[in-house]
Scaffold this motif. Structure first.
Motif: not given
Ligand code: ADP
Ligand code: MG
Length: 142
Positions: A43-57
């Protein structure tokens, strides 16, 4: 340097905390994640990736072990739950120009010097989780 301790009540807060790390964790950084199953590492890594603009699982790469995201900076997400060691995965090749997040980092011994990695521990608490962050170079020598 005292480790930072943060109380995280909900999954949403964990994602926001992961997102906040884009300001301090950069290309070339390696993050060793510790915490039991379900603690919130992914979940923490997901938040980091979303902040970089990653959209997807963003899932725990438990079966494929390594997932690479073409974000800026690019991110390597590793889950060593099913293996004894990181050896043979080629992680060394990407350390310098990617951010590398390692779940079950106790199996990554020898990948880099322990004090060169960020250490993030997630513990279960009465209400949610407690996250302990030790920046790279600040980890106590043992
Ligand atoms: P891990 O990768 O450590 O095994 P995950 O991030 O995959 O853990 O899963 C964490 C689970 O716990 C998710 O289902 C999430 O919704 C839930 N959860 C509940 N409260 C929290 C919290 N405070 N922080 C993070 N996750 C939480
Ligand atoms: Mg996980």
């Amino acid at each position: 340097v005292d480790p930072e301790r943060v109380r995280i009540k909900t999954e949403t807060e964990m994602r926001a905390f992961g997102a906040s790390l884009v300001h301090t964790i950069a290309a070339g950084d390696t993050v060793f994640l510790y915490g039991e199953l379900g603690a919130g590492k992914t979940t923490l890594v997901r938040g980091y990736l979303e902040a970089l603009g990653h959209r997807g699982p963003v899932r725990s790469p438990t079966f494929n072990l390594v997932q690479i995201f073409p974000t800026e900076p690019p991110v390597v997400h590793v889950d060593l739950y099913r293996v004894k060691s990181h050896e043979g995965l080629g992680l060394e090749d990407n350390l310098d120009d990617h951010v590398t997040f390692v779940e079950w980092a106790d199996r990554a011994a020898g990948l880099i010097e322990q004090d060169q990695a960020w250490i993030i521990k997630i513990e279960f608490a009465a209400e949610g989780r407690v996250v302990i962050v030790v920046p790279a170079h600040a980890a106590p020598h043992s």
